[in-house]
Structure formats: structure tokens, C-alpha cells
Design a protein around this motif. Sequence first.
Motif, PDB file in Angstrom:
ATOM      1  N   MET A  85      10.840  -5.478  -8.749  1.00 38.70           N
ATOM      2  CA  MET A  85      11.197  -4.904  -7.457  1.00 38.70           C
ATOM      3  C   MET A  85      10.413  -5.583  -6.339  1.00 38.70           C
ATOM      4  N   ASP A  86      10.949  -5.496  -5.112  1.00 36.01           N
ATOM      5  CA  ASP A  86      10.256  -6.026  -3.951  1.00 36.01           C
ATOM      6  C   ASP A  86       9.218  -5.024  -3.467  1.00 36.01           C
ATOM      7  N   GLY A  87       8.235  -5.506  -2.706  1.00 36.96           N
ATOM      8  CA  GLY A  87       7.153  -4.649  -2.260  1.00 36.96           C
ATOM      9  C   GLY A  87       7.296  -4.121  -0.850  1.00 36.96           C
ATOM     10  N   ASP A  88       8.487  -4.332  -0.247  1.00 33.53           N
ATOM     11  CA  ASP A  88       8.644  -3.924   1.153  1.00 33.53           C
ATOM     12  C   ASP A  88       9.192  -2.516   1.321  1.00 33.53           C
ATOM     13  N   GLY A  89       9.595  -1.859   0.243  1.00 35.69           N
ATOM     14  CA  GLY A  89      10.108  -0.500   0.326  1.00 35.69           C
ATOM     15  C   GLY A  89      11.622  -0.405   0.279  1.00 35.69           C
ATOM     16  N   GLU A  90      12.316  -1.525   0.409  1.00 37.05           N
ATOM     17  CA  GLU A  90      13.778  -1.478   0.363  1.00 37.05           C
ATOM     18  C   GLU A  90      14.297  -1.220  -1.048  1.00 37.05           C
ATOM     19  N   ASP A  91      13.470  -1.525  -2.044  1.00 35.78           N
ATOM     20  CA  ASP A  91      13.726  -1.076  -3.413  1.00 35.78           C
ATOM     21  C   ASP A  91      12.942   0.223  -3.588  1.00 35.78           C
ATOM     22  N   THR A  92      13.647   1.347  -3.730  1.00 39.60           N
ATOM     23  CA  THR A  92      12.985   2.653  -3.640  1.00 39.60           C
ATOM     24  C   THR A  92      12.462   3.144  -4.992  1.00 39.60           C
ATOM     25  N   PRO A  93      11.361   3.906  -4.982  1.00 35.33           N
ATOM     26  CA  PRO A  93      10.826   4.492  -6.217  1.00 35.33           C
ATOM     27  C   PRO A  93      11.840   5.384  -6.935  1.00 35.33           C
ATOM     28  N   PHE A 147      -8.982   0.260  -3.193  1.00 36.92           N
ATOM     29  CA  PHE A 147      -9.724   1.446  -3.620  1.00 36.92           C
ATOM     30  C   PHE A 147      -8.843   2.698  -3.707  1.00 36.92           C
ATOM     31  N   ALA A 148      -7.555   2.518  -3.816  1.00 36.64           N
ATOM     32  CA  ALA A 148      -6.640   3.659  -3.908  1.00 36.64           C
ATOM     33  C   ALA A 148      -6.814   4.374  -5.245  1.00 36.64           C
ATOM     34  N   HIS A 149      -6.462   5.662  -5.242  1.00 36.76           N
ATOM     35  CA  HIS A 149      -6.515   6.464  -6.473  1.00 36.76           C
ATOM     36  C   HIS A 149      -5.103   6.898  -6.841  1.00 36.76           C
ATOM     37  N   PHE A 150      -4.725   6.675  -8.097  1.00 39.98           N
ATOM     38  CA  PHE A 150      -3.376   6.998  -8.552  1.00 39.98           C
ATOM     39  C   PHE A 150      -3.425   7.862  -9.800  1.00 39.98           C
ATOM     40  N   ASN A 151      -2.324   8.533 -10.068  1.00 43.28           N
ATOM     41  CA  ASN A 151      -2.178   9.345 -11.277  1.00 43.28           C
ATOM     42  C   ASN A 151      -1.245   8.687 -12.288  1.00 43.28           C
ATOM     43  N   ALA A 152      -0.023   8.380 -11.860  1.00 46.41           N
ATOM     44  CA  ALA A 152       0.957   7.767 -12.757  1.00 46.41           C
ATOM     45  C   ALA A 152       0.653   6.292 -12.983  1.00 46.41           C
ATOM     46  N   ILE A 153       0.154   5.628 -11.961  1.00 45.83           N
ATOM     47  CA  ILE A 153      -0.166   4.197 -12.071  1.00 45.83           C
ATOM     48  C   ILE A 153      -1.530   4.052 -12.735  1.00 45.83           C
ATOM     49  N   GLN A 154      -1.527   3.537 -13.944  1.00 44.81           N
ATOM     50  CA  GLN A 154      -2.743   3.437 -14.738  1.00 44.81           C
ATOM     51  C   GLN A 154      -3.598   2.221 -14.399  1.00 44.81           C
ATOM     52  N   LYS A 155      -2.931   1.167 -13.968  1.00 46.54           N
ATOM     53  CA  LYS A 155      -3.653  -0.076 -13.724  1.00 46.54           C
ATOM     54  C   LYS A 155      -2.852  -0.928 -12.742  1.00 46.54           C
ATOM     55  N   VAL A 156      -3.566  -1.657 -11.894  1.00 50.34           N
ATOM     56  CA  VAL A 156      -2.945  -2.629 -10.998  1.00 50.34           C
ATOM     57  C   VAL A 156      -3.650  -3.964 -11.199  1.00 50.34           C
ATOM     58  N   ASN A 157      -2.914  -4.941 -11.691  1.00 48.02           N
ATOM     59  CA  ASN A 157      -3.425  -6.305 -11.835  1.00 48.02           C
ATOM     60  C   ASN A 157      -2.768  -7.198 -10.795  1.00 48.02           C
ATOM     61  N   CYS A 158      -3.469  -8.212 -10.373  1.00 46.52           N
ATOM     62  CA  CYS A 158      -2.926  -9.169  -9.406  1.00 46.52           C
ATOM     63  C   CYS A 158      -2.967 -10.567 -10.011  1.00 46.52           C
ATOM     64  N   LEU A 159      -1.792 -11.161 -10.166  1.00 52.56           N
ATOM     65  CA  LEU A 159      -1.671 -12.524 -10.668  1.00 52.56           C
ATOM     66  C   LEU A 159      -1.502 -13.440  -9.456  1.00 52.56           C
ATOM     67  N   GLU A 160      -2.518 -14.241  -9.205  1.00 55.08           N
ATOM     68  CA  GLU A 160      -2.515 -15.096  -8.016  1.00 55.08           C
ATOM     69  C   GLU A 160      -2.001 -16.488  -8.374  1.00 55.08           C
ATOM     70  N   ASP A 212       0.837  -1.209   0.000  1.00 44.80           N
ATOM     71  CA  ASP A 212       0.000   0.000   0.000  1.00 44.80           C
ATOM     72  C   ASP A 212       0.868   1.254   0.000  1.00 44.80           C
ATOM     73  N   MET A 213       1.797   1.300   0.942  1.00 40.38           N
ATOM     74  CA  MET A 213       2.651   2.474   1.127  1.00 40.38           C
ATOM     75  C   MET A 213       3.597   2.661  -0.055  1.00 40.38           C
ATOM     76  N   LEU A 214       4.117   1.544  -0.579  1.00 37.42           N
ATOM     77  CA  LEU A 214       5.044   1.623  -1.708  1.00 37.42           C
ATOM     78  C   LEU A 214       4.366   2.196  -2.943  1.00 37.42           C
ATOM     79  N   LEU A 215       3.159   1.732  -3.234  1.00 36.59           N
ATOM     80  CA  LEU A 215       2.462   2.212  -4.434  1.00 36.59           C
ATOM     81  C   LEU A 215       2.150   3.698  -4.348  1.00 36.59           C
TER      82      LEU A 215
END
Length: 324
Positions: free
Chosen positions: A104-112, A61-74, A25-28
Motif C-alpha cells: 500500500m501507499d503511505g499517503d492515506g489514499e489506500d485506506t486501513p 517514538f510512536a506507541h502501537f497495539n496492533a502494529i508489533q514492529k516497524v522496520n525501515c529498509l533504506e 505518521d498519520m497512516l500508521l
Amino acid sequence: MNYEKSLNELILIVIPVFNDWQSLDMLLIDLDKVLSNERIQCEILVIDDASTIPPHDSFMFAHFNAIQKVNCLELKRNLGHQRAIAIGLAYIEANIICQAVVVMDGDGEDTPRDVLRLIEKCSAEGYKKIVFARRNQRSENQIFKVFYKIYQLLYHLLTGQKIHVGNFSIIPHRILSRLVVVSEIWNHYTAGILKAKIPWTQIPCNRGVRLAGQSKMKFVSLVIHGLSAISVYGDIIGVRFLIATLLLMLLSVAIIVIVILIRVAIPNWAPYVAGLSFIILLQSLTISLSFVFLILSGRNNFGFLPERDYHYLVLKVQQIIPKS
């Protein structure tokens, strides 16, 4: 499974996740801010590694500007980061057209911020090379760092290669077709690329701070990670051990010959030395033959081929943002 191909030319960011939804959540949010400032648009593919915790509502339900789409491959079962990445890349190559793929990893150690630097470097290379982020420092405790150095040393001694980069990287889409037929990335993403001799370069960067929760990379995880990287070079390691055992055999033969030549002068210990050397000779011969068969069997075994086999482990692909 037949999925429609996307016709976009965006940057696609792949993030494997196992239960770490709060960090994601925080990373995105951070990623969207950084990319928006640079007017870069992207799409996100989250690889859900069979998480036991569902995503947070804020993520859905987050709202983004640069991120156009988020898909989840389970995935159907938990595979670990390395194999989740392999599945994700194979899915992308088969179904999505994009300019490049950031892993990249989702924990924040890989920075934007470093995502931007990877994109810039890849663009400067004409999108012809994979670009890795090379860590200048690690954030773990001293004991972990010591064992990580030992892993790097063993890797170098056994394989003849050096490894100073991890998963954080960007892959030009044109290279994906070469990468997804590298069976070694099933065990270790980085080592597989290095062994396959796919063109790559690197940029230095600092590790970021974990955004939430605790790191899952413990001592046992490090050992498994290291063995997975080393296993990629199983045939090369086998040849090195084969040469070592052959040299040991020659040394044993030389000792036996020397003992026979001087047996009259030193009759007491000569038979023991000769017997021990003969035992070493037989053991070395047995080990050498084992390595020969190991190398030959390894050369004929492709194992898991991402391009061919990925769909067996994909449960479903769901569009999260915008809500479908």
C-alpha cells in the motif's frame, strides 16, 4: 547481505515512502486503530526510497497495539514506487516468513479499512490468490482523469489487456517465490503480475483522501508510469506492430499490381502511386525486420531479476519500533 529470517505468521504491510513521513505518521496511527478493533496483528516494512528528509521524531517514538514492529529498509538510490516495491518484495521473500504481504501507499489514499477487506478476501480465497483493490473513482482533477483514461485505452489497444488496478494489494506469502522471479515487476508491479499469469482477483473500493502534502503523481509521472506498464508487454506489442507492417506491405503490393494493370487507362498519376507504394513497401519491410530483432532480443533479456539482484540496492535495514 545475510539477514536472519523472522519466524512470525503475521500480516506484513509494505509501504514505499519518499519524503512523505508526515502522511506515514498519520497512516500508521489510523492503521493501528483499525487493526486493533479487529484484533489483527501486523508488522510494517517501510521502503525508504532514498528520502532526502529524515523521519519525524513522532514516527520514531510512536506507541502501537496492533502494529508489533516497524522496520525501515533504506535503498541506496531513489528508484520510484514500482521498483521500490520490487526490492521490498524480494527482501521479504528471502528473509521474512509471514502469512501475507499487503502492498500500500503511505499517503492515506489506500485506506486501513480496505486493508481489512483485502485480508478478508485473501483469507476467503484460501491465501491462494493475489487480491487487488480496484478503484471505483479517482481523486485527481478532470484533466488528469482524462489522460488516465487515454493511458488505459492505449494500454488495451497495444497489449490486448485491460488494467484497472494499481499497487494496493495483498500477496499470500506462498506466491512470493513466484513473484520475485518475474523480472517485469521491476518496471511495473501490476502489469508484471498480469503478464506472468499469477492467480489474482479483485475487490472494489474507493480511494481515500491524502493525509498530508501534495500528490507526486503529475502529468510527467503519469506518462512514465504508463510507458513502464506498456513496456512490460514489449514483445507482444512488437508482434502486433509486425503484423500491422506486414499488412501494410501486402496493401502496398496490391496497390502496385492494380496500378500496373490500369496504367494504360490512367497514365498520368499511375507512376506516382506506384512509386509511393513501393517506398511504403520498403519502409514497411525495414520496420518489420526491426521489430523481429527487437522481439528476439527482448525474449532473451531478463534484465533485473528481483530475487537475484535486490541486495545490490539495499543500503541497510533498521528496526524503528520497538527501538532496537
